[in-house]
Write a protein that holds these residues in place. Sequence first.
Motif, PDB file in Angstrom:
ATOM      1  N   SER A  98      -4.976  -0.408  -2.054  1.00  0.00           N
ATOM      2  CA  SER A  98      -5.632   0.729  -1.414  1.00  0.00           C
ATOM      3  C   SER A  98      -5.274   0.792   0.063  1.00  0.00           C
ATOM      4  CB  SER A  98      -7.146   0.615  -1.570  1.00  0.00           C
ATOM      5  OG  SER A  98      -7.656  -0.456  -0.790  1.00  0.00           O
ATOM      6  N   THR A 116       0.820  -1.221   0.000  1.00  0.00           N
ATOM      7  CA  THR A 116       0.000   0.000   0.000  1.00  0.00           C
ATOM      8  C   THR A 116       0.849   1.264   0.000  1.00  0.00           C
ATOM      9  OG1 THR A 116      -0.080   0.075   2.419  1.00  0.00           O
ATOM     10  CG2 THR A 116      -1.785  -1.230   1.295  1.00  0.00           C
ATOM     11  N   ALA A 176      -7.230   0.812   2.443  1.00  0.00           N
ATOM     12  CA  ALA A 176      -8.089  -0.089   3.217  1.00  0.00           C
ATOM     13  C   ALA A 176      -7.454  -1.458   3.417  1.00  0.00           C
ATOM     14  CB  ALA A 176      -9.447  -0.244   2.533  1.00  0.00           C
ATOM     15  N   ASN A 177      -6.428  -1.768   2.622  1.00  0.00           N
ATOM     16  CA  ASN A 177      -5.771  -3.075   2.707  1.00  0.00           C
ATOM     17  C   ASN A 177      -4.443  -2.995   3.459  1.00  0.00           C
ATOM     18  OD1 ASN A 177      -5.660  -5.844   2.212  1.00  0.00           O
ATOM     19  ND2 ASN A 177      -4.458  -5.581   0.340  1.00  0.00           N
TER      20      ASN A 177
END
Length: 951
Positions: free
Chosen positions: A760, A665, A762-763
């Motif tokens: 992203s 990320t 979120a990961n």
Amino acid sequence: MPDRANRGVDMRLKGWLCLSCATMGLAAPAMAQEAKVSDQAIVVTGSRVIKNGNSSPTPLTVVSTQDIAAVQPTTIADGLNLLPVFSSPRNQYANPNGGVAGGAGGNAAANQLNLRNMGSVRNLILFDGHRVPSTSVNNIVDVDMIPQMLLQRVETVTGGVSAVYGSDAVTGVVNFITDRKFNGLKMQAQGGLSTYGDGAQYNAGLAWGKKLGERAHFEMSYEYRKDEGVSARSSRPWFRQQSVQGGGTAANPYQLFSDIRINNLPFGGAITSGALAGNYFASNGVLSPSAAGTATGSSCCTVGGTGGYYDSSLKAKLESHQLFGRLDYELGEGLNFYVSGLFNNKKNEQFITPPVTSNLTMGASNAFLASSYQNTLAAAGQSTFLFSKLFSQAPRLNPQAESEQFWVNLGLDGKLGAWDWSVAYSNSASRLSTTLHNNVNNQKLAAALDAVTNSSGQAVCYASTVNSAYAGCAPLNLFGPSSASQAALDYITGDTHLRAMTKMQDISGSLSGSPFKTWAGDVNVALSGEWRLTSYASTSDALPTTMANCTGLRYNCSANTVLWQNTYAARSRVSNTVGEVAVEAKVPLLKDLPFADALDVTGALRYTSYRTSGQYWTWKLGIDWHLSDKLRFRATRSRDIRAPTLDDLYAPSSIASLQNRDELTKITPGLDAGTSPVAGYSGGNPNLRAEVGNTLTAGLVWKPANTFSLALDGYRIKISDAITSIQGYNPTIQNACYASGGTSPYCALQSRPLGYSNTSAANLVTAWYSTVINIAEIETWGADLEANWATKLAKMPASFRFMASWQPHIYYRTPALVTIDQAGAAFGTNGLQASPKWRLTAFARFKPTDRVTVDIMERWRSAMKHSTDPTQVWVNNHVAPFATTNLNVAWKPRNGLGDAEIFLNVQNLFNAAPPATAFFGASTIPGQFGGFAIGDDPIGRYFTAGVRLKM
């Protein structure tokens, strides 16, 4: 011609010890030193059957402690590390390591020897031929425990000898040998100071020995050493917060920068979310716009700007007391008893990082926040905001490691007909007590950060208004470089402790003699056996499983909050036993022929059985061919092992907060806005096997005249099933996972919510895992050269010595990962340190008068790269070569006090500054790790003066 095997210690042995090995002294003085050795029985290190160093097929380096002190009058380890065969030691200059354990099995400043730069765990340390007990859980010996006042010489075997000594002797053996016949009184005192007025050192010692009657001899020594260290890297003009930034790709290459600052961690603190984001407290209580500085290719850091940086110790402090005693007693003709004991107390202390507070949740009505800022937040509808700070006002983490070693060794030796026999028993204990001063208590920190205003208009902790347990809470003001009260600093920090005990019992015996002869001389045979028990246990009051109690705390505390910021797991007692039997033989094959003055073959075979990790055979074959008195050839081939340590097998499960960059990320947890540090889990592996080494050495010794000699030896070492630590956060490990799309077994070393292709935010990774496995293969080869010349200048003695080590490759091969050639690299993963391909040391000694001696040493290493990982792209991947010069002048006055010597020593005579370099995996901690290559001198010019007296 007399039988060569029975010549004993003749002048050729003296010449071998002086001129064909790496004796650090100069030819004439060294020969005088070895003449004293000749009065004693010589057993060559690396063999139980070779009595003459001139017949050893294995390269053997011999240094006298007198000559070590002449060029490096500090610790014996510092002197040995001048030899090119040693490389990148961990010592007082090593990069400091965080955590209550302090790294290195409990002491990050332990003085360790590293042969061939293949790790200190792969060379064996002996004291008078006996295995030295480890001083740490990782089975490494801190050689500062070796008593120095009565040391006579140090012998180093630069080849595998597990068949003779057992596990750990993969890259070689270092044998510290005492003067067991010392009579008289010896005293010394010295002091030193750097050219910058810091790093003061003091050393004083005495030794006494006496023959008691006709049968006994007793000797003892005491030495006190104190080194004030250098507590800050900023004390040196070359320190400029050097750090490697970037991503290592063609689009974003790695590059070494200076003046690196951590964006979101200014010394005054920064608001990282909401209406006031982008501002920091340049002065106490007053916000100013943040200045980002110049981009570096890393999201965490810039060149310049308002961010903070670290300033860790440059050299750890040291204070030690050493006691040693030995009694030899002749019980009868051919029967001798001895007992020796040592005690060592040593303290190392260093300073690491101040507390780091990343993305803390702060109340918008915090009592220390100015009303105008509170109003701005209220208008924006914010009840909280995120805040980050490099808390430089708080005291730095300060690990203090105190180690105590006790070792008693006793034995009998004698004759049984024509056979020599010996039995010995040793019992040792090493206690390591590490105190981490200024550890942050997360529970108290959470309480102190939530400051509210009481009815009297005073700032108090909110928790104290709802929970009587916080009656003593002192509110903490983080809004500014020096805004915190001393009471609040005292409240949130405390001392935590690790207590570790390592013990060893060892019983050994040997029988050697000559059962028969060949046409070329006596066949010498030795049988030996050994039983050893090692154990380890530790206690800690900062366990990773001890969680904070969040009752009454509104912010910064959850069920996953560990009580202390730095933790270390305890370990109930674990142990291992090993039994070994071995046979060794030396067989003369040829003698007194035109093409062979002598030709001997040696061999050794050992069977080893570990309770934990299995059974192993090790062996060694050697050939020693004396073509003539002027030329000899030698070669060995061996199979060696290193068994897993108790730490490898049983390291307790632990958890730490990590801020390593997520390469998927491109986010750095805990440093980038809106993120928190990630949990890192680690532990041992009880299924480990021993790693196996295969070594080949071959060389020649040429001595055309008594005043000149040259020795050249090549070597190749290949280790399979190498034990290595696999860390999920390692950038190379991460990228191997992502390149596989999630199919690589390395993906099991991390956790994330959305698989291994989603990039992203979120990961973002949620956990890292580390373990120890038999997975790697290590291979190296190279050559060692030594030349010696004794002559006269203006009719006064002079001598010269040149030593060189060439190590063009050190391959680390791990399945599914790119092969790394560590040779020529300043840093590497898994703790790999500087590995210059060329290491040169030259010594010159002159005697302008019979009472004045001048010693000069020049040490040089070749240029390196910051990293040799072939997958990385760099801008200017180059570290300049480095050289230092030492000068020593000694004067023997005429007096009636015996043999006295006054000396002045200057290390790094020309005040050379180490070339800048740093580790690419330490980009987020500028000023804590790196800045120079381990092995280079970061202190600068250093003066030492002292006196030595012998009566």
